[in-house]
Write a protein that holds these residues in place. Structure first.
Motif, mmCIF file in Angstrom:
data_model
loop_
_atom_site.group_PDB
_atom_site.id
_atom_site.type_symbol
_atom_site.label_atom_id
_atom_site.label_comp_id
_atom_site.label_asym_id
_atom_site.label_seq_id
_atom_site.Cartn_x
_atom_site.Cartn_y
_atom_site.Cartn_z
ATOM 1 N N LEU A 194 4.366 -10.188 -9.163
ATOM 2 C CA LEU A 194 5.292 -9.984 -8.040
ATOM 3 C C LEU A 194 6.186 -8.797 -8.372
ATOM 4 N N VAL A 195 6.048 -7.725 -7.594
ATOM 5 C CA VAL A 195 6.851 -6.514 -7.806
ATOM 6 C C VAL A 195 7.885 -6.412 -6.694
ATOM 7 N N VAL A 196 9.152 -6.399 -7.080
ATOM 8 C CA VAL A 196 10.243 -6.209 -6.117
ATOM 9 C C VAL A 196 10.830 -4.826 -6.370
ATOM 10 N N VAL A 197 10.456 -3.863 -5.518
ATOM 11 C CA VAL A 197 10.975 -2.503 -5.660
ATOM 12 C C VAL A 197 12.286 -2.432 -4.899
ATOM 13 N N ASP A 198 13.369 -2.290 -5.624
ATOM 14 C CA ASP A 198 14.695 -2.342 -5.006
ATOM 15 C C ASP A 198 14.866 -1.236 -3.972
ATOM 16 N N ASN A 199 15.415 -1.594 -2.812
ATOM 17 C CA ASN A 199 15.822 -0.586 -1.837
ATOM 18 C C ASN A 199 14.641 0.162 -1.228
ATOM 19 N N LEU A 200 13.527 -0.519 -1.000
ATOM 20 C CA LEU A 200 12.304 0.119 -0.513
ATOM 21 C C LEU A 200 12.153 -0.082 0.987
ATOM 22 N N ARG A 201 12.167 1.006 1.720
ATOM 23 C CA ARG A 201 11.976 0.926 3.162
ATOM 24 C C ARG A 201 10.505 0.739 3.503
ATOM 25 N N TYR A 202 10.243 0.291 4.709
ATOM 26 C CA TYR A 202 8.868 0.060 5.140
ATOM 27 C C TYR A 202 8.074 1.370 5.149
ATOM 28 N N ASP A 203 8.699 2.475 5.572
ATOM 29 C CA ASP A 203 7.973 3.751 5.611
ATOM 30 C C ASP A 203 7.668 4.265 4.202
ATOM 31 N N GLN A 204 8.538 3.957 3.242
ATOM 32 C CA GLN A 204 8.266 4.366 1.860
ATOM 33 C C GLN A 204 7.084 3.583 1.280
ATOM 34 N N TRP A 205 6.995 2.303 1.609
ATOM 35 C CA TRP A 205 5.831 1.513 1.193
ATOM 36 C C TRP A 205 4.567 2.126 1.791
ATOM 37 N N LYS A 206 4.611 2.501 3.066
ATOM 38 C CA LYS A 206 3.436 3.107 3.698
ATOM 39 C C LYS A 206 3.062 4.427 3.023
ATOM 40 N N ALA A 207 4.062 5.136 2.480
ATOM 41 C CA ALA A 207 3.798 6.426 1.824
ATOM 42 C C ALA A 207 3.019 6.256 0.529
ATOM 43 N N PHE A 208 3.293 5.194 -0.241
ATOM 44 C CA PHE A 208 2.545 5.064 -1.494
ATOM 45 C C PHE A 208 1.481 3.966 -1.473
ATOM 46 N N GLU A 209 1.348 3.275 -0.357
ATOM 47 C CA GLU A 209 0.301 2.258 -0.238
ATOM 48 C C GLU A 209 -1.099 2.804 -0.553
ATOM 49 N N GLN A 213 14.184 8.344 19.950
ATOM 50 C CA GLN A 213 13.649 7.024 20.278
ATOM 51 C C GLN A 213 14.003 6.007 19.182
ATOM 52 N N LYS A 214 13.959 6.440 17.934
ATOM 53 C CA LYS A 214 14.362 5.570 16.824
ATOM 54 C C LYS A 214 15.844 5.209 16.924
ATOM 55 N N ASN A 215 16.674 6.194 17.273
ATOM 56 C CA ASN A 215 18.115 5.932 17.420
ATOM 57 C C ASN A 215 18.368 4.921 18.534
ATOM 58 N N GLU A 216 17.666 5.087 19.649
ATOM 59 C CA GLU A 216 17.818 4.138 20.757
ATOM 60 C C GLU A 216 17.355 2.752 20.327
ATOM 61 N N ALA A 217 16.260 2.705 19.556
ATOM 62 C CA ALA A 217 15.762 1.416 19.063
ATOM 63 C C ALA A 217 16.805 0.737 18.186
ATOM 64 N N ASN A 218 17.464 1.511 17.338
ATOM 65 C CA ASN A 218 18.485 0.925 16.458
ATOM 66 C C ASN A 218 19.694 0.428 17.233
ATOM 67 N N ILE A 219 20.038 1.106 18.310
ATOM 68 C CA ILE A 219 21.148 0.628 19.159
ATOM 69 C C ILE A 219 20.794 -0.742 19.745
ATOM 70 N N GLN A 220 19.565 -0.846 20.288
ATOM 71 C CA GLN A 220 19.131 -2.111 20.886
ATOM 72 C C GLN A 220 18.943 -3.195 19.824
ATOM 73 N N LEU A 225 6.903 2.689 15.494
ATOM 74 C CA LEU A 225 7.754 3.866 15.277
ATOM 75 C C LEU A 225 7.467 4.518 13.925
ATOM 76 N N ILE A 226 7.278 3.693 12.898
ATOM 77 C CA ILE A 226 6.968 4.229 11.565
ATOM 78 C C ILE A 226 5.606 4.910 11.572
ATOM 79 N N TYR A 227 4.636 4.272 12.233
ATOM 80 C CA TYR A 227 3.301 4.875 12.327
ATOM 81 C C TYR A 227 3.391 6.277 12.913
#
Length: 518
Positions: free
Chosen positions: A232-247, A182-189, A160-162
């Motif tokens: 070891l970097v722990v970026v607080d409050n980092l979503r998976y899509d945000q990591w993909k944005a700056f990867e 589709q994301k909303n339905e995924a979150n319901i499930q 979904l993120i891709y």
């Protein structure tokens, strides 16, 4: 198709007549010049969509002409055509931001491909992406009806993120709306899946994902050694899509060895999830074993003031006292710059831990500041804002220095965040916690369909504030609102980024191990 105007500059232009006729038959308009000087004069009084430019011409060379063109109109695409394959010419042309580089002799199809690539790229990519997602949509819908394990949920969320990132630049908003539904339905499930399975993850001999409290032991410790220092970097409050944005910016300096998203514990909130990472304990056990270091929601004072102490205790418990480690928390730009300036002093550490709070500050300030609300009005904008911050942050400076010093790099987070859209009414006493995505307290009254409820917090290894206190966690994109002053409260918090509840965005989060490029 709109008419495309081409300027072709070559001192042997007469030899290219077949190419020009080929393009004109395809409805391109081609204007020709025999020198760089003539081309610059023509460009003064005419508008073109693209320039084909010969490199080897008498008088002004192709490179000199290119420089003049870019000074006057940097956005105009220029395709360099040359007989020479000398490296310095290529480098000079690329440095001047050419759109393409072709080696003579060129055939008409090469020219056509370059035109398509430079002028029709967005439309072609948009059409192909839309077509590919339409095919994938059915597969994702089928997967969604059958997904039944945490591994399958990770895979589905990554898909979904891709597609969300692929679709964000296309010119078909309808496709994006389909993905959102589709994301909303995924979150319901996903909410139903967590409701059913989460408590069992803490029982002995039960297959469970890596969770916050065993992340350090299971994922970080195997990477540590005396031979290579680790950052070891722990970026607080980092979503998976945000990591993909700056990867991609990290990938300039580091090569990814592995990426294994893990699950935040509930509440997916900093005081619970991040303390669990550094202590290696669930909140219930932190409260029992370290009452001097743990604070509950209703206690006064900061809730994440003892992460360094928790890390020290966990390192000792795991028998890692032979590894030299240091912990840093960055809460503002000034402290980030100071650590970046002094980073070389960390080279003797086996493990350097940096907690970076920027994304958390951004998401909270979005609630408070109209400017940030405008800048991060949706997930696409939120990713873009995170990417812009990272490119200009002291954190990237530290990562560059770490690569130069040969550090292994681990990037992760404590939990994600979700854009909340819909209110869910809740009633509690004066001691009920204030978080918008979870509540803990006595006598909670709520909409049962909207929440995952832990009436006995012990079952999910959370502390009880009192004899009859419970936890509730908001599902999907809901946020809790009290009946008092309801409308004002709802309009104030709707479309803000919150965390603490049950969603793919909050719970499935990045963990990446990278090695420095040589």
């Amino acid at each position: 198709m709109n008419t495309i105007n081409i300027l072709w500059v070559d001192d042997e232009i007469d030899l290219l007549k077949p190419h020009i006729l080929f393009l004109e038959k395809k409805n391109y308009i081609v204007t020709t010049c025999k020198s760089g000087t003539e081309a610059l004069e023509v460009l003064e009084s005419n508008t073109f969509d693209i320039v084909f430019l010969d490199e080897n011409m008498p008088g002004l060379t192709g490179l000199e002409t290119l420089h003049e063109i870019k000074e006057k109109n940097n956005a105009l695409p220029v395709v360099m055509i040359t007989k020479s394959e000398e490296e310095y010419i290529m480098e000079e042309a690329i440095g001047n931001k050419i759109a393409d580089y072709l080696i003579k002799p060129v055939n008409p199809n090469q020219i056509l491909l370059s035109l398509k690539k430079n002028l029709d790229h967005s439309r072609l990519v948009s059409e192909k992406t839309t077509s590919n997602y339409q095919q994938e949509f059915r597969k994702i819908a089928m997967d969604l009806s059958m997904v039944n394990s945490y591994e399958e949920w990770v895979t589905l969320y990554q898909k979904l993120i891709y597609w969300e990132i692929q679709l964000e630049d296309i010119e078909d908003p309808a496709m994006f709306e389909i993905l959102e539904s589709q994301k909303n339905e995924a979150n319901i499930q996903f909410g139903k899946f967590i409701d059913k399975n989460y408590p069992s993850w803490f029982k002995p001999n039960t297959e469970a994902p890596t969770l916050s409290y065993n992340l350090f032991k299971d994922k970080v410790v195997p990477e540590l050694s005396k031979e290579q220092p680790t950052l070891l970097v722990v970026v607080d409050n980092l979503r998976y899509d945000q990591w993909k944005a700056f990867e991609p910016f990290v990938s300039t300096y580091y090569k990814k060895e592995s990426e294994t998203p893990y699950f935040s514990i509930l509440p997916s909130a900093t005081q619970y999830a991040r303390n669990a990472i550094f202590s290696g304990l669930m909140p219930r056990d932190m409260e029992r074993l370290h009452p001097d270091l743990w604070k509950n929601d209703t206690d006064d004072g900061g809730k994440n003031l003892h992460e360094a102490d928790f890390l020290d205790i966990q390192m000792k418990r795991l028998g890692l006292t032979h590894l030299k480690h240091e912990y840093y928390k960055i809460t503002n730009l000034k402290s980030g710059r100071k650590l970046a300036e002094n980073f070389k002093g960390l080279k003797e550490n086996d493990l350097t831990v940096v907690v970076y709070n920027f994304v958390d500050m951004l998401s909270h300030s979005k609630t408070e500041m109209d400017v940030v609300k405008e800048l991060a009005s949706n997930d696409k904008a939120y990713r873009s804002l995170t990417q812009s911050w990272f490119k200009n942050s002291p954190l990237l400076e530290m990562i560059i220095q770490a690569q130069q010093m040969g550090f292994k790099l681990i990037i992760t987070t404590d939990h994600g965040t979700i854009n909340v859209k819909n209110p869910s009414k809740v009633i509690g006493d004066r001691d009920t916690s204030l978080n918008l995505r979870y509540k803990t307290g006595r006598s909670l009254s709520y909409e049962e369909k909207d929440v995952l409820a832990a009436k006995n917090p012990e079952t999910i290894l959370l502390p009880s504030l009192s004899m009859n206190s419970a936890f509730i966690f908001a599902k999907t994109d809901l946020f809790f609102a009290y009946p008092n002053n309801y409308n004002h409260y709802v309009s104030y918090y709707r479309n803000t980024y919150q965390h603490g509840g049950v969603s793919l965005e909050e719970m499935i989060i990045p963990f990446a191990v990278l090695n420095p490029k040589q």
